[in-house]
Motif scaffolding. Structure first.
Motif, PDB file in Angstrom:
ATOM      1  N   LYS A   1      53.049 -65.105 -35.386  1.00 24.59           N
ATOM      2  CA  LYS A   1      54.005 -65.203 -34.284  1.00 24.59           C
ATOM      3  C   LYS A   1      53.471 -64.390 -33.118  1.00 24.59           C
ATOM      4  CE  LYS A   1      58.802 -64.234 -32.958  1.00 24.59           C
ATOM      5  NZ  LYS A   1      60.129 -63.700 -33.420  1.00 24.59           N
ATOM      6  N   LEU A   2      53.216 -65.075 -32.003  1.00 24.02           N
ATOM      7  CA  LEU A   2      52.741 -64.415 -30.795  1.00 24.02           C
ATOM      8  C   LEU A   2      53.838 -64.504 -29.742  1.00 24.02           C
ATOM      9  CD1 LEU A   2      50.166 -65.787 -32.311  1.00 24.02           C
ATOM     10  CD2 LEU A   2      48.957 -65.215 -30.201  1.00 24.02           C
ATOM     11  N   GLU A   3      54.283 -63.364 -29.254  1.00 22.25           N
ATOM     12  CA  GLU A   3      55.351 -63.345 -28.259  1.00 22.25           C
ATOM     13  C   GLU A   3      54.977 -62.398 -27.127  1.00 22.25           C
ATOM     14  OE1 GLU A   3      60.181 -63.373 -28.029  1.00 22.25           O
ATOM     15  OE2 GLU A   3      59.189 -63.047 -29.947  1.00 22.25           O
ATOM     16  N   SER A   4      55.022 -62.927 -25.895  1.00 21.03           N
ATOM     17  CA  SER A   4      54.677 -62.145 -24.703  1.00 21.03           C
ATOM     18  C   SER A   4      53.284 -61.529 -24.853  1.00 21.03           C
ATOM     19  CB  SER A   4      55.724 -61.057 -24.446  1.00 21.03           C
ATOM     20  OG  SER A   4      56.993 -61.628 -24.231  1.00 21.03           O
ATOM     21  N   VAL A   5      52.325 -62.383 -25.204  1.00 18.96           N
ATOM     22  CA  VAL A   5      50.937 -61.949 -25.347  1.00 18.96           C
ATOM     23  C   VAL A   5      50.165 -62.371 -24.099  1.00 18.96           C
ATOM     24  CG1 VAL A   5      48.801 -62.259 -26.653  1.00 18.96           C
ATOM     25  CG2 VAL A   5      50.992 -62.031 -27.858  1.00 18.96           C
ATOM     26  N   ASN A   6      49.431 -61.433 -23.513  1.00 16.26           N
ATOM     27  CA  ASN A   6      48.700 -61.668 -22.269  1.00 16.26           C
ATOM     28  C   ASN A   6      47.228 -61.913 -22.588  1.00 16.26           C
ATOM     29  OD1 ASN A   6      47.441 -61.605 -19.791  1.00 16.26           O
ATOM     30  ND2 ASN A   6      48.509 -59.797 -19.036  1.00 16.26           N
TER      31      ASN A   6
END
Length: 216
Positions: free
Chosen positions: A118-123
């Motif tokens: 799960k990737l959330e708010s990844v820059n």
């Protein structure tokens, strides 16, 4: 990197792993080390990891800028607010892990697999991805603006609020995605591979991006 071991014991270097104790350190070199559980914070920029395994580890706000990850296996990890700016990843795997608020911009990822993550708010702005697979992942508010993506695929993954503005793509296969939620940056999809259903679904957004008015 087609075959990714699901169990620690299946790693080709499993018998060589030594348990780690203590903190992570700046510019340190970790070779065949097993990081099992625990939370790592603080400054470890410039560290390098070769044939290492991470199981159930939390990297909370850890500064790992310019770090290097080669043949690293991460299972059940939690990367929260982690700084991975300008880091290098090669022949690595992240399984069943959570990445939230991660600064991964300017990084280079090669032959890397993310499975069930799960990737959330990844820059990932300006990152370079080559031979990368996001398999059965959730990508929410992930930013690939200005990134270079080559031979990237997303089988079984859900993309929600993912941005590709200014990205450059070659052979980026989006056909296997469970959902394509792309709010903007559609011109950055040049070089991507879509199926017919995805093309029809995105048609109104493509028209808007090109300044086309559709009237019946």
């Amino acid at each position: 990197m087609a075959d990714v071991p699901e169990q620690l014991a299946d790693l080709p270097y499993a018998d060589l792993l030594q348990p780690h104790s203590g903190a992570l350190h700046r510019d340190a070199r970790y070779d065949t080390v097993h990081f099992d559980g625990g939370e790592y914070t603080g400054q470890a920029s410039g560290a390098s990891f070769l044939e290492c395994a991470f199981t159930g580890v939390e990297l909370a706000g850890t500064a790992l800028r310019t770090s290097r990850w080669n043949e690293v296996w991460i299972q059940g990890g939690r990367l929260v607010g982690t700084e991975l700016v300008d880091s290098e990843w090669q022949d690595t795997a992240l399984l069943g892990s959570v990445l939230a608020g991660v600064a991964w911009y300017g990084a280079q990822l090669r032959r890397t697999v993310l499975r069930g993550c799960k990737l959330e708010s990844v820059n990932l702005r300006g990152a370079v991805l080559r031979d990368v697979v996001f398999e059965d992942c959730l990508l929410r508010d992930v930013d690939f603006a200005g990134a270079r993506l080559t031979d990237v695929s997303v089988p079984g993954s859900t993309l929600d609020g993912v941005r590709f503005g200014g990205a450059r793509m070659e052979r980026v296969d989006l056909r296997g995605a469970a959902r394509l939620g792309l709010p903007d940056g559609h011109q950055g999809l040049s070089g991507a591979i879509l199926n017919t259903g995805q093309l029809l679904e995105l048609a109104p957004q493509f028209a808007h991006a090109l300044g086309i008015t559709v009237k019946d």
